[in-house]
Design an enzyme around this catalytic site. Structure first.
Site, PDB file in Angstrom:
ATOM      1  N   HIS A   1      -1.486  -3.420   3.857  1.00  0.00           N
ATOM      2  CA  HIS A   1      -0.222  -4.047   4.237  1.00  0.00           C
ATOM      3  C   HIS A   1       0.585  -3.183   5.202  1.00  0.00           C
ATOM      4  CE1 HIS A   1       3.782  -6.032   3.163  1.00  0.00           C
ATOM      5  NE2 HIS A   1       3.004  -7.039   3.511  1.00  0.00           N
TER       6      HIS A   1
ATOM      7  N   LYS B   1      12.625  -4.907   4.683  1.00  0.00           N
ATOM      8  CA  LYS B   1      12.433  -4.158   3.446  1.00  0.00           C
ATOM      9  C   LYS B   1      13.176  -2.834   3.598  1.00  0.00           C
ATOM     10  CE  LYS B   1       8.276  -6.352   4.565  1.00  0.00           C
ATOM     11  NZ  LYS B   1       7.882  -7.169   3.541  1.00  0.00           N
TER      12      LYS B   1
END
Length: 489
Positions: A199, A409
Site C-alpha cells: 500500500h 491520512k
C-alpha cells in the site's frame, strides 16, 4: 443427515484452532469465530489464507542503536513520543526539510519537476499506478529519463495496479527500466498472498529527495475526474537525511518483489527501445492545465516553502508479529496531553486504539476525528459507523467531510507532532499491508496543518449522539454485520 454432524464436528475443531492461535487477540478471535459460524469451513479457509502468508518479507526494519533521541525546545509529551518511536523507526531520528502538499494538482507538479531533474536514480513504488492522463505522462517521463542514462526502478502492487497494461511494462523494460510486482495475481502468489498488499506510495530521486503520503498515480487524485469529484489528500516532498529511510524501505520491498519477464524486442525496429515521438514537453505547463480543464483550483499548500523538521520513518510489515504503525498510533494517542486531530478515510480500528482515543478524551484531551461522509468502500464505511456512538459518549468530536472524497491520512498531536503516510486506521493497514508513515516534529508544520484541518472542518458537518441514536434497527443490524468482516477490511 450424517454429513451435517460431520460438518459440525469439523467446524468446531477449526474454531478451536482459531481460538488457540488467536488467544492473545480475543477481539480478532471472536470476529473469526463469528465468520466461521456464518460460513462453516469456508470461513476457516479465509482465515488460513489471511494469517499464513508465503514468500513474504519478514525482516523488521527497525533502529537498533541505543543512541538517545533528543528533541530540544519541545514539550515533555513530544519528547516521550519521540523516545518511544525511536526503536520502532527505520533508522532513528533525522533532520530534513519537507513541504506538505494537500491536493493532487500541486503534488503532481512537484513530482514532474523532480523527475525531470533526476540525474542518477529514480525509484517508484505505488499501490495504484494507472494508465490515464497522469500515469501516461509520468510513464513517458520515466522513459525519457531512462534514455538519458538515469537508473529507474519501478514497483507496483499486483492488485491495486492490476489494470496497468502489460504493453506499458514491456515498453518501460525495453528502455532499461527495471520493473517488479509485489503479490502479482498469478500462481503461486495468489494462492497464499491474495489478502496482502503493498500500500506504499514512495518516490526517491538521486537518493537525496523523496515523496510519500496518500496520493497514488491516477487522474482521480487531481479532483477533476467527473464521476469522482473533488479529492482531498495529503502528500509530502522530503529533502535531506530522512529520504534515505524511504530509500531503505524501497530497497527492502524491491528484494521481495517478483521480477517481470524479460524484455520484449520491438518487432518493427528490431531494437530494444521504443522512442518517444510525441514532441511534447514532459513538465507541468500552462498548456497541461488547459488540457485538464483547470480554470481555478485551490493549490494553496499549508507550507509554501520547505520547513525544517525532525523525522521518524516507520514501515508496517505483514510478515512480522509487531504491528509497528498501530503501536505508533497508540503511543501518540496515549501520550497526548492537549490536542489530537485525526484525519482518515477508513476508520475500523481495534479495541485498543478505540480505548486509547476514548481515554484521551476522558482525561481532557481535545480529540477531533475527521472522516468522509461519502466512502468509496461501502462495507468499510458501513462498519465505521459502529464506532461513532461510544466515541461521542466519551467526548470525541466527529466530523463528516462533505465537499468530496476525503483520502488524507494525517494526525496532529499537541501542536508539535504531525503524522502523514499511507496507512489507515484499520486492521488491513495495521497487519495486512506493507505501509509507510512519517512522524514530523515541528511546531510550524503542526500549526499549518491544523489550519488545513480547520479548513476541512468548514466543509464538514459535526456528528451528534442524536444522529447515531436515530438510526433504524435495520441500519444498525447491517452495520454490526459489516463490522464482523473487520479482519479482512
Amino acid at each position: 443427515m450424517q454429513w451435517i454432524l460431520w460438518l459440525y464436528l469439523i467446524n468446531t475443531i477449526v474454531m478451536l484452532i482459531i481460538a488457540v492461535r488467536e488467544v492473545r487477540r480475543p477481539a480478532k478471535a471472536l470476529n473469526w469465530l463469528a465468520i466461521c459460524l456464518i460460513l462453516p469451513i469456508v470461513g476457516f479457509v479465509f482465515y488460513i489464507s489471511t494469517v499464513n502468508p508465503k514468500r513474504i518479507h519478514k525482516e523488521r526494519l527497525s533502529f537498533s542503536s541505543d543512541n538517545p533521541c533528543e528533541l530540544h525546545s519541545f514539550s515533555p509529551s513530544a519528547s516521550r513520543i519521540a523516545y518511544a518511536l525511536q526503536k520502532l523507526s527505520v533508522n532513528g531520528l533525522h533532520s530534513a526539510k519537507i513541504q506538505v502538499l494537500t491536493n493532487g494538482i500541486e503534488t503532481y507538479k512537484h513530482i514532474f519537476e523532480s523527475l525531470k531533474n533526476a540525474q542518477k536514480t529514480i525509484d517508484l513504488e505505488y499501490y495504484i499506478y494507472r494508465d490515464d492522463q497522469i500515469g501516461k505522462r509520468i510513464t513517458e517521463l520515466l522513459i525519457e529519463r531512462a534514455e538519458a542514462g538515469v537508473q529507474v526502478r519501478f514497483i507496483r502492487d499486483g492488485w491495486g495496479s492490476r489494470k496497468f497494461p502489460r504493453s506499458e511494462i514491456k515498453r518501460m523494460m525495453n528502455v532499461g527500466i527495471e520493473c517488479r510486482t509485489i503479490f502479482p495475481l498469478r500462481f503461486p502468489w495468489i494462492t497464499s498472498n491474495w489478502n496482502y498488499r503493498d500500500h506504499c506510495k514512495i518516490i526517491t530521486i538521486d537518493k537525496k529527495e523523496a515523496f510519500t503520503g496518500g496520493i497514488n498515480i491516477g487522474y482521480e487524485y487531481t479532483g477533476l475526474k467527473p464521476d469522482v469529484g473533488f479529492w482531498r489528500d495529503t502528500h509530502v516532498h522530503i529533502s535531506g537525511e530522512a529520504s534515505a529511510d524511504l530509500q531503505r524501505i524501497f530497497d527492502s520491498h524491491w528484494n521481495i518483489a517478483e521480477v517481470e519477464k524479460s524484455k520484449i524486442r520491438d518487432t518493427q525496429t528490431g531494437g530494444t527501445k521504443n522512442k518517444i515521438s510525441s514532441g511534447k514537453s514532459l513538465e507541468w505547463t500552462t498548456e497541461m492545465s488547459t488540457e485538464f480543464h483547470i480554470k481555478e483550483i485551490d493549490t494553496e499548500s499549508p507550507t509554501k516553502t520547505q520547513q525544517e523538521v525532525y523525522v521518524h520513518t516507520l514501515e508496517g510489515n505483514p510478515g512480522i508479529p509487531t504491528p509497528v504503525i498501530r503501536e505508533a498510533y497508540f503511543i501518540c494517542i496515549t501520550q497526548a496531553v492537549k490536542t489530537i486531530d485525526i484525519t482518515t478515510p477508513y476508520f475500523i480500528p481495534d479495541e485498543d486504539i478505540i480505548m486509547a482515543i476514548k481515554t484521551a478524551a476522558l482525561r481532557g484531551v481535545r480529540v477531533r476525528l475527521l472522516v468522509p461522509q461519502r466512502v468509496d468502500q461501502i462495507v468499510v464505511g458501513t462498519a465505521s459507523r459502529t464506532y461513532y456512538g461510544e466515541l461521542l459518549e466519551a467526548g470525541v468530536n466527529i466530523f463528516l467531510y462533505e465537499k468530496g472524497m476525503l483520502h488524507a491520512k494525517q494526525m496532529v498531536i499537541d501542536g508539535e507532532i504531525v503524522e502523514i503516510g499511507a496507512a489507515n486506521y484499520d486492521m488491513r493497514s495495521f497487519r495486512l499491508n506493507y505501509e509507510t508513515c512519517q512522524f514530523y516534529y515541528s511546531k510550524d508544520v503542526a500549526k499549518k496543518l491544523t489550519v488545513q484541518f480547520e479548513r476541512d472542518l468548514s466543509e464538514s458537518k459535526e456528528l451528534t449522539i442524536e444522529d447515531v441514536k436515530q438510526r433504524s434497527f435495520s441500519k444498525r443490524l447491517v452495520e454490526q454485520s459489516a463490522r464482523l468482516l473487520s479482519p479482512l477490511l
